[in-house]
Every structure is written in C-alpha cells, then in structure tokens.
Design an enzyme around this catalytic site. Structure first.
Site, short mmCIF file in Angstrom:
data_model
loop_
_atom_site.label_atom_id
_atom_site.label_comp_id
_atom_site.label_asym_id
_atom_site.label_seq_id
_atom_site.Cartn_x
_atom_site.Cartn_y
_atom_site.Cartn_z
N CYS A 85 6.15 -8.80 9.54
CA CYS A 85 5.79 -8.75 10.60
C CYS A 85 6.97 -8.45 11.36
O CYS A 85 8.03 -8.07 10.92
CB CYS A 85 5.44 -10.21 11.26
N ARG A 108 2.24 -9.36 14.24
CA ARG A 108 1.55 -9.64 12.91
C ARG A 108 0.92 -8.47 12.14
O ARG A 108 0.04 -7.77 12.70
CB ARG A 108 0.43 -10.49 13.16
N ILE A 134 -1.54 -10.44 6.06
CA ILE A 134 -1.48 -10.43 4.60
C ILE A 134 -2.26 -11.61 3.84
O ILE A 134 -2.90 -11.45 3.23
CB ILE A 134 0.13 -10.51 4.14
N LEU A 135 -1.77 -12.95 4.31
CA LEU A 135 -2.56 -14.13 4.02
C LEU A 135 -3.31 -14.68 5.01
O LEU A 135 -2.65 -14.83 6.43
CB LEU A 135 -1.57 -15.15 3.65
N GLU A 150 7.16 -13.62 3.45
CA GLU A 150 6.15 -14.37 2.77
C GLU A 150 7.08 -15.52 1.90
O GLU A 150 8.14 -15.29 1.32
CB GLU A 150 5.51 -13.52 1.37
#
Length: 618
Positions: free
Chosen positions: A2, A47, A50-51, A75
C-alpha cells in the site's frame, strides 16, 4: 502493499492536501482509499488489497479501544500465530494482519510489539492518549518510510515524491545526500535527497511528539546478529544445511498466503530457482515470470525456461526489444523518486508489469547474494586482500603512473584490462577494509570526497573476517537502499506486491552462524544454498556464471541513448554543480570505446534526470 501519507499540522484544507498527496502515489494502492484526522494529525492510505478483501480491512484503522490509529504498508506473516497471545474468545473484527498489529501495540507496547512481528512492513501509528506518532520500519528495510519537516508541518510517507505536494515544501537538495549518492549509487538510510528529510532506518521506531522527533528506538540490530552469530557458529555442515533449507521452506510457505493470486519471479539463477522450487511444492499451479533480451549476453530467458520446465510451472516470459526497454526511461524519476544508479530497474519494471497481468503478488529471490555471499566481488576482494601484503611498492607506483596516462594510451591494452588496472590501484593504496570495499561502487571520488563512510567495522568486526564485513556492509546499504528500493518502486508502479522469502530476519540471524567457507567455498559462491538447490534441481541446469539483471547500457549510450545523454550533459553544464570536465572526458572515452564508463555515466545521467524532473535546486 500500500501507500501511506500523513502530516502533523494545522494548515487549512488538510483533507484536500492529503488527497493530493495520495494521488501522487495512487499506483501503490488502486483498490481503496481512506483518510482519518483529528485536530492534531492527518493520516491517509491507498490500499492494494491482499488479505481480507472486505471493507473490514480498510485503513486507516482504529484499535478496538480507540486509542491507536494505523496507516500501514506491507505484510506481517505471523499474524495468525500472534492471535494465540490473546485470550480465548477475543473478538476480532476482521481477518486482516492490520488489526493484529494494532492490538499487539495496545497489549504489549510499540517496541515489544515490533519485536514480535515477522514480515515486511512500514507503518505510522498515532496514539490518541499520549498524542504521539510512531513511525516503524521492518528489520531489513524492505518497505520504505520517509519523514520531513517544513516550517509548518511534520510530514511522512511511503515515498518522498509525496512531500513535493505539501504546501511550502522546499525542494532544496541536501549536499550531504548528493555526496552519498555518488559514493554509494543511492541515498542510504537515514539520509534523503532533500534537506530536512530522512528515511526511517531498518529495525527502527521513530517517536514524534508535537511535530518533532523526540527519540529513536532500535528494536533489532544487524550488528548484534553478527556478534551473536560469531559466538554460536555451526560446527556441523549437515545441521546448518538442514536448518537453512527448513527455514527457507517455511518462509516461502508463509509468504504464499494471500486472498489474491500469487506467482514467482524466475531468472534461472540459484536464488529465484530455489524460491520457485519450494513455492511450486506448496502451490501446484504456480505461475513464474521472466524477462529476456535479444542481446544474448544479457539474456537469461533460456535458463529460466529450463528450470520452469523441470519444475513444471506455468511459465510466462517476455523478450524485450531495445525500443521497449528504452520506452520506460523517461518515467524512471516518476516512480523512482530519488536517484538510483541501477539500470536493472528497467527489466524489473517490465517483469513486474508482465506478472501483474496474471497475479497480484510475487515471491522473489532477493537477498540470497547478501546473506550467503553470492557476488563475485566477494571472491575477487578476498583474493586481493590476501595478496596485498605481497605487492611491492614499485608495483603500486607503476599502476599509479599507468592510470595517469592519456586515455588513448591506456585503452591500447583493452577496455576491460584498463578498467581493472584503474580499480586495482584504488584497492591497493587503501589500508582499511571499509575504504577498500567502498571503492567497489565509488565511481566518482571527485564528487563524493566529503561524503562519510556509513559502515565502519567497529568493535564487532575486530575479530570478524573480511567476508563477514562485506556481507554486513551490503546488507546495511546495498540491499535495502539499492536492491529493495529498486524492487519496491518498480513493482509498486505496476500495483504488484513483491515478497522476499530469503529476507526473513530470522534467516539473517541464522546466516550469521554459518562459517565463511560454507558460504564462499574455494571458487564457489553461495555454497550452502547451491547444495540445497542441487537436491531439488539438476546441478547442470543451474551451474552457470552469474549474470545479474543487466542491460546493454554501454552499447545504448553510444547508440539509442546518445542524444538523451548529451542533452543531460548540456543541463549539467548549465547547472554548474557537477565537475563537467571529468564527466565529459569519460563520456568521450566511452563514445570512442576506449574505456567502458557505463556505470559511472549512468549514475550521473539518472541524477541529472531526477533533478530536472522534480525541479530540485541546490
């Protein structure tokens, strides 16, 4: 991945300014945008989902108690394990790692929480209770984070180009940063290209109160890892090999977790082949990506294709023409917003662009060379250091005399030999390892003579080897500020998240316990990684000379790029900042094919291109 931005200021129109700052790095997060502010601070976030792709993972995110607010890039791979530290029945509001980070900070405090995280991250956390801002960067420095001061504000962001959108920001070039760029081919942490701007150092937390830095907390130290590793060296090669292989497997497995498609970069070299091999084991439908060139001496696509066929991955490649490769050069300052003397950012951009057409995340082999001694310069340098004491003084005087001869005479012995003799004099006339090793990438002593050396051996290295120092030096500067900067800017410009399984900080700690001769074994670099790879891929398939991710810049500067280069040289002359005489002399030698100055010239040219693009002043 991000992009985050923010500032502490009471300027009018804060929301509008924040929006313009976010616009300037929109490619870092095209999926969503969020803004949070109070009367003290403004936070913004682009953003790349991804998760937890739902709105539950939206940022900036506020902790359950309301005390902490976070804007976060990266992450944390062990977020599920960290949930076990909380009471049974704890009510999680999302399945994102962002929330886990926030609640760990609430529960353990910022410093202890950072020590718990395993991943690649850079984040800003506002404490509503203490009215403090914390800027936190991961252990190795995979993810970027900048901060700076203006007359009215404290500003921070994932990329420094954002600062140029803030009212009143002065684009004055830092003389110290400029000298460091020409010494290290990058602007190393904690320096940044403009005055009153800085990078957060890897493994560090910057504490800010009332718009001023009040403390820096180092929660993890490479030097301490080296020191501890020297006291706990592996004595059994089989144990060391098994430990490294197990750690890499687990790191790859953990980094394949995502709610979007994941692939891998594959060059056919040791590191990317090893990562792709383990990724394929956990992800049978793995897609791999590579870039090739029509100029065969720079083309690795045959090697990549061979490994991909053996592993049976879904391999996708692109062969770049010179016209295609050159097309991105005008855009380099836009996404690489500090000058960077590494032309491999061009193929890195194109392989990222290719991958993004199929996946949102890739795993790469970056870090293997620095942790496990993969560069040929380590081999050359160790040999030079070992024979230096036997070199008589008259030999050094002969070298010095040779290098003062006119270029036409020097070139009579051939371009390669002339360059080697030029470098050899520098290596031999310096006694300290730090000065000798700095010379490897120092193409412009005329410009950077006043720039400090940032990696001094200190007491930790009094009993360490030359190889240990070189690997440490590269992990401190070359890895985060050249390699990882290149990968971050090039991949994020295509909205692709790149992950680096070989750069888990635990693997770095493990590598510090491995004896030198299991890294550099005779003439074999990266010995222990190769022994692991040979168990999974035929040795003949990956045993080849190291190529790197190079480009025929030397040829292009005499051809397709000549007009571009000459135009920038004219700007250098107009500005009067850099020493025009020696630059023109080297350009002339290069154009006449007397000496190959491609690396030195590329650095000068990208620096001037960056200066022109951002209208920076001196």
């Amino acid at each position: 991945m991000c992009g985050l931005v923010g500032f502490i200021s009471k300027i009018d129109g804060g929301a509008r300014v924040l929006d313009e700052m976010l616009d300037s790095i929109s490619w870092r997060g095209p999926d969503d945008r969020g803004i949070w502010s109070n009367d003290a601070v403004c936070l913004g976030h682009n953003r790349l989902s991804i998760l937890d792709l739902s709105t539950s993972g939206k940022q900036p995110m506020v902790s359950a108690s309301g005390r902490f607010v976070i804007a976060y890039n990266g992450e944390v791979y062990n977020y599920n394990e960290l949930k076990s530290l909380f009471p049974t029945g704890f009510q999680w509001r999302s399945s994102s790692d962002t929330e886990v980070i926030l609640e760990c900070i609430e529960r353990f405090g910022i410093i202890e929480a950072a020590k718990q995280f395993s991943g690649i991250f850079a984040f800003a956390v506002w404490d509503n209770k203490e009215h403090k801002l914390f800027l936190v960067r991961d252990h190795i420095g995979v993810k970027p984070l900048y901060y700076g001061l203006t007359k009215e504000a404290f500003i921070f962001s994932s990329q420094i180009r954002v600062f140029t959108k803030f009212p009143g920001f002065d684009r004055k070039i830092s003389k110290e940063a400029m000298g460091l760029f020409f010494r290290y081919n990058t602007v190393p942490s904690p320096y940044a290209m403009y005055e009153n701007t800085h990078k957060v150092k890897p493994g560090t937390i910057v504490e800010v109160q009332q718009g001023k830095v009040v403390a820096e907390h180092e929660y993890w130290s490479m030097a301490c890892c080296v020191e501890r590793g020297a006291q706990d060296v592996f004595t059994c090669k089989a144990e060391a090999t098994e430990s490294v292989e197990s750690f890499i497997k687990n790191s790859v497995k953990r980094q394949l977790v995502a709610d979007v498609p994941v692939g891998a970069f594959l060059s056919g070299g040791v590191d990317s082949s090893l990562v792709s091999c383990f990724a394929k084991a956990f992800k049978p439908d793995l897609k791999t990506f590579s870039i090739g060139f029509k100029e065969k001496r720079y083309d690795e696509s045959d090697y990549a294709r061979s490994v991909a066929n053996y592993l049976q991955t879904d391999h996708i490649e692109q062969i770049l023409s010179p016209k295609e490769a050159l097309s991105i050069i005008p855009n380099i300052p836009e996404f690489c917003d500090e000058p960077l003397n590494d032309a491999s950012q061009i193929p890195t951009y194109f392989v990222s662009k290719l991958a993004r057409e199929h996946v949102t995340v890739v795993v790469t082999g970056d870090g293997g060379d620095e942790l496990f001694a993969g560069y040929l310069r380590y081999l050359r340098f160790v040999n030079i250091r070992s024979i230096k004491k036997y070199v008589p003084g008259f030999a050094l005087r002969i070298l010095s005399t040779f290098n003062k001869l006119p270029s036409a005479l020097r070139s009579m012995c051939g371009q390669k030999l002339a360059m080697k003799l030029f470098c050899a004099e520098g290596y031999l006339k310096h006694k300290g390892i730090e000065d000798q090793y700095d010379l490897i990438a120092n193409f412009w002593p005329e410009i950077c003579m006043d720039a400090p050396s940032l990696v001094r051996p200190g007491k930790v290295f009094l009993t360490q080897s030359d190889l240990s120092y070189m690997c440490f030096h590269d992990c401190k500067i070359y890895l985060p500020d050249v390699i990882l900067t290149k990968v971050d800017r090039s991949s994020m410009y295509t909205s692709l998240e790149s992950r680096v399984p070989l750069l888990n900080h635990g693997l770095y700690e493990l590598s510090c316990r491995i004896p030198d001769n299991w890294k550099l074994n005779g003439l074999t670099t990266k010995y222990i990684l190769k022994q692991i790879l040979y168990k999974h891929v035929p040795q003949a398939m990956v045993d080849r000379p190291k190529m790197g991710f190079g480009l025929p810049i030397d040829i292009w500067l005499r051809g397709e790029l000549k007009d571009w280069a000459m135009s920038l040289l004219a700007d250098i002359k107009t500005d009067g900042i850099l020493p025009l005489g020696v630059i023109e002399s080297r350009m002339s030698q290069h154009q006449k094919s007397q000496i190959n100055w491609q690396y030195a010239l590329w650095g000068v040219l990208v620096w001037q291109q960056w200066k022109n693009y951002y209208c920076a002043h001196y």
